[in-house]
Motif scaffolding. Structure first.
Motif, PDB file in Angstrom:
ATOM      1  N   ARG A 124       0.841  -1.207   0.000  1.00 55.81           N
ATOM      2  CA  ARG A 124       0.000   0.000   0.000  1.00 55.81           C
ATOM      3  C   ARG A 124       0.874   1.254   0.000  1.00 55.81           C
ATOM      4  N   ALA A 125       1.980   1.195   0.726  1.00 49.60           N
ATOM      5  CA  ALA A 125       2.895   2.342   0.753  1.00 49.60           C
ATOM      6  C   ALA A 125       3.432   2.634  -0.646  1.00 49.60           C
ATOM      7  N   ASN A 126       3.716   1.588  -1.404  1.00 48.41           N
ATOM      8  CA  ASN A 126       4.181   1.797  -2.780  1.00 48.41           C
ATOM      9  C   ASN A 126       3.065   2.358  -3.660  1.00 48.41           C
ATOM     10  N   LEU A 127       1.864   1.832  -3.504  1.00 51.47           N
ATOM     11  CA  LEU A 127       0.728   2.297  -4.302  1.00 51.47           C
ATOM     12  C   LEU A 127       0.423   3.770  -4.034  1.00 51.47           C
ATOM     13  N   LEU A 128       0.624   4.199  -2.791  1.00 52.58           N
ATOM     14  CA  LEU A 128       0.266   5.561  -2.389  1.00 52.58           C
ATOM     15  C   LEU A 128       1.497   6.439  -2.158  1.00 52.58           C
ATOM     16  N   SER A 129       2.586   6.090  -2.778  1.00 51.74           N
ATOM     17  CA  SER A 129       3.833   6.833  -2.574  1.00 51.74           C
ATOM     18  C   SER A 129       3.853   8.111  -3.411  1.00 51.74           C
ATOM     19  N   SER A 130       4.959   8.825  -3.322  1.00 54.86           N
ATOM     20  CA  SER A 130       5.139  10.050  -4.110  1.00 54.86           C
ATOM     21  C   SER A 130       5.681   9.771  -5.502  1.00 54.86           C
ATOM     22  N   ASN A 131       5.713   8.508  -5.900  1.00 59.63           N
ATOM     23  CA  ASN A 131       6.126   8.192  -7.266  1.00 59.63           C
ATOM     24  C   ASN A 131       5.167   8.831  -8.267  1.00 59.63           C
ATOM     25  N   THR A 132       5.673   9.071  -9.450  1.00 63.23           N
ATOM     26  CA  THR A 132       4.872   9.710 -10.506  1.00 63.23           C
ATOM     27  C   THR A 132       4.526   8.751 -11.635  1.00 63.23           C
ATOM     28  N   ASP A 133       5.368   7.718 -11.845  1.00 65.41           N
ATOM     29  CA  ASP A 133       5.228   6.840 -13.008  1.00 65.41           C
ATOM     30  C   ASP A 133       5.047   5.393 -12.579  1.00 65.41           C
ATOM     31  N   ILE A 134       4.461   4.602 -13.473  1.00 63.18           N
ATOM     32  CA  ILE A 134       4.247   3.191 -13.175  1.00 63.18           C
ATOM     33  C   ILE A 134       4.379   2.369 -14.447  1.00 63.18           C
ATOM     34  N   GLY A 135       4.833   1.139 -14.276  1.00 61.30           N
ATOM     35  CA  GLY A 135       4.798   0.132 -15.322  1.00 61.30           C
ATOM     36  C   GLY A 135       4.165  -1.123 -14.746  1.00 61.30           C
TER      37      GLY A 135
END
Length: 501
Positions: free
Chosen positions: A162-173
């Motif tokens: 969940r922390a990864n899903l709701l992190s401050s990241n901008t991009d996903i693959g």
């Protein structure tokens, strides 16, 4: 060592009872300290050594996942669903949506496929090594056994994921792949970038096997799902005889499959049986492909013909006569036999107008008599030269014109621009575009035949980025689908991401 032991424990659990399972990992690139990496907390809040974080197994039912087997193997709709659900979760928590980054998408899909082949769930070691430059944070979620509609909810129910899903990241693959047993493997690769990634023209996919032979078979399966009446066979150990065969296979609406000089790889034999050809054409003499290979091929098709000459030039002429000797051809494409790049790019173009690709000694001061005889035999009135004068001399071009032939040359500053010129001239608005490395020949041989059969161009690329001429040409073509040929050893994820050189 501890991280490896934890992975082994997870793998053992997965193999023992096929439960539902998921793991999370994350790293941060510290600002102002190039190369410094710190490990994010795992699901239970304890940093894991080696940058790998694992959480507990979750029991569940696999029955809903076993019927999912899309024909293309890309799981495009399932990946889209996972992206939608991920961004819905972020919106519910007041966060902006993640951008789909095609380079990260390529990385995630590759890893899901590797997990599915091994029937093992794990994190990719040093997964950020393949990321496009410029990331400041990165993380990865993997899972196995869930249905596509439930995997995001499962990740969201675990603190680390969940922390990864709701992190401050901008991009996903996002990657989704299925083992033949029905077990589905998922990967999410996250990254934080200060600027948006490039947007490729069309949906990007990759056809890649464990080696050139399995890639050849996969290309054939993708391009010819209903089989083919004619199949061309060429050596995967060298390119000369296969260059002419690729164009002819495309014109015949059939694949070009690669074999070793002395055997038919199992994956190729399996694909041949699926194709069910009436005729197999073997390009090259016994020194290139042995009689033992022909004996094996005769167990698959009723007619197996070897077409060859005393050298690469004679073999290309013999192949042209075999294909067009009875009906003729209005045009002949010429390319140097000393290299592979120009002939590969010319293959789909020649196939699109039912013309052969003939190899010549480009250093000669004028066209050779044997090639002139072939042109006359076919009744061709037009000659197309692929490559500059360094590849096929100005003297050859002049001598062709003196024979009263219409001559057109496609020549760029390098192999990439030459391929782009050929592609743009012949396929200005094709629905598909194929991309292969310009530094190797194997994947482009089978890929060129498939492109020719599908009426699509073949572009060559730098292994790490899309050369400017190809980048511009593909933007202008604006295909619905962009197909990369070969694995990461041939084309890096940044090519899938459409990063320009």
């Amino acid at each position: 060592m501890k991280a490896h032991l934890v992975i082994a424990a997870v793998v053992g659990a997965v193999l023992a009872v096929p439960p539902l399972s998921a793991t999370a990992a994350g790293v941060d690139q510290q600002a102002g300290a190039a190369g410094a990496i710190s490990v994010a907390a795992s699901a239970d809040g304890v940093p894991q050594p080696g940058g790998i974080e694992l959480d507990e197994q979750q029991p569940g039912d696999l029955s809903a996942a076993t019927t999912l087997a899309p024909a293309t193997g890309d799981f495009a709709s399932e990946r889209a669903l996972i992206l939608q659900q991920t961004n819905q979760l972020r919106a519910q928590n007041g966060l902006p949506p993640l951008r789909l980054n095609n380079a990260l998408n390529d990385i995630a899909q590759d890893w899901s496929m590797q997990q599915a082949r091994a029937l093992t769930m794990s994190h990719r070691p040093n997964f950020t090594a393949m990321y496009p430059a410029g990331w400041s944070r990165a993380s990865e979620n993997v899972a196995a056994g869930y249905s596509p509609g439930n995997v995001v909810a499962a990740w969201a129910g675990s603190p680390g994921h969940r922390a990864n899903l709701l992190s401050s990241n901008t991009d996903i693959g996002i990657g989704v792949a299925m083992h033949p047993s029905g077990r589905i493997y998922y990967t999410q690769n996250f990254g934080r970038y200060s600027s948006a990634p490039p947007t490729p023209p069309g949906i990007v996919s990759r056809i890649a096997g464990s080696d050139r032979y399995s890639t050849s078979a996969l290309i054939s399966t993708r391009a010819f799902p209903a089989g083919a009446s004619t199949v061309y066979i060429a050596s995967g150990a060298n390119f000369p005889d296969a260059l002419a065969a690729a164009a002819l296979a495309g014109a015949a609406d059939g694949p070009l499959l690669l074999v070793t000089p002395t055997s038919v790889p199992t994956v190729i034999l399996t694909e041949l049986r699926r194709l069910g050809p009436d005729r197999i054409v073997v390009a090259g003499g016994p020194g290139v492909i042995s009689d033992a290979v022909l004996s094996t091929l005769r167990t698959v098709a009723p007619v197996v013909n070897r077409v060859s000459g005393e050298n690469r030039f004679a073999t290309s002429r013999a192949l042209a006569l075999d294909a067009y000797g009875e009906r003729g051809a209005s045009a002949v494409y010429l390319a140097t036999g000393a290299g592979f790049a120009d002939a590969l790019a010319a293959g789909p173009a020649a196939a699109s107008v039912n013309a052969p690709v003939v190899l010549v000694n480009g250093a000669l001061p004028e066209i050779d008599a044997d090639t002139v005889a072939l042109i006359e035999r076919l009744g061709a009135t037009r000659v197309v030269i692929a490559g500059g004068t360094g590849a096929v001399s100005a003297g050859i071009e002049s001598s062709l014109r003196m024979l009263g032939l219409s001559v057109q040359r496609y020549a760029g500053a390098d192999r990439y621009s030459t391929a782009s010129l050929i592609a743009s001239a012949h396929f200005p608005d094709a629905a598909n575009g194929f991309v292969a490395t310009g530094t190797g020949f194997a994947d482009a041989l089978s890929g060129g035949a498939a492109a020719g059969a599908l009426g699509a161009p073949l572009f060559t690329s730098n292994p790490a980025c899309v050369p400017s001429p190809a980048h511009t040409a593909l933007r202008n073509q604006n295909p619905d689908a962009l197909v990369l040929l070969g694995g990461f050893g041939a084309l890096l994820p940044t090519v899938a991401g459409f990063y320009r050189c």
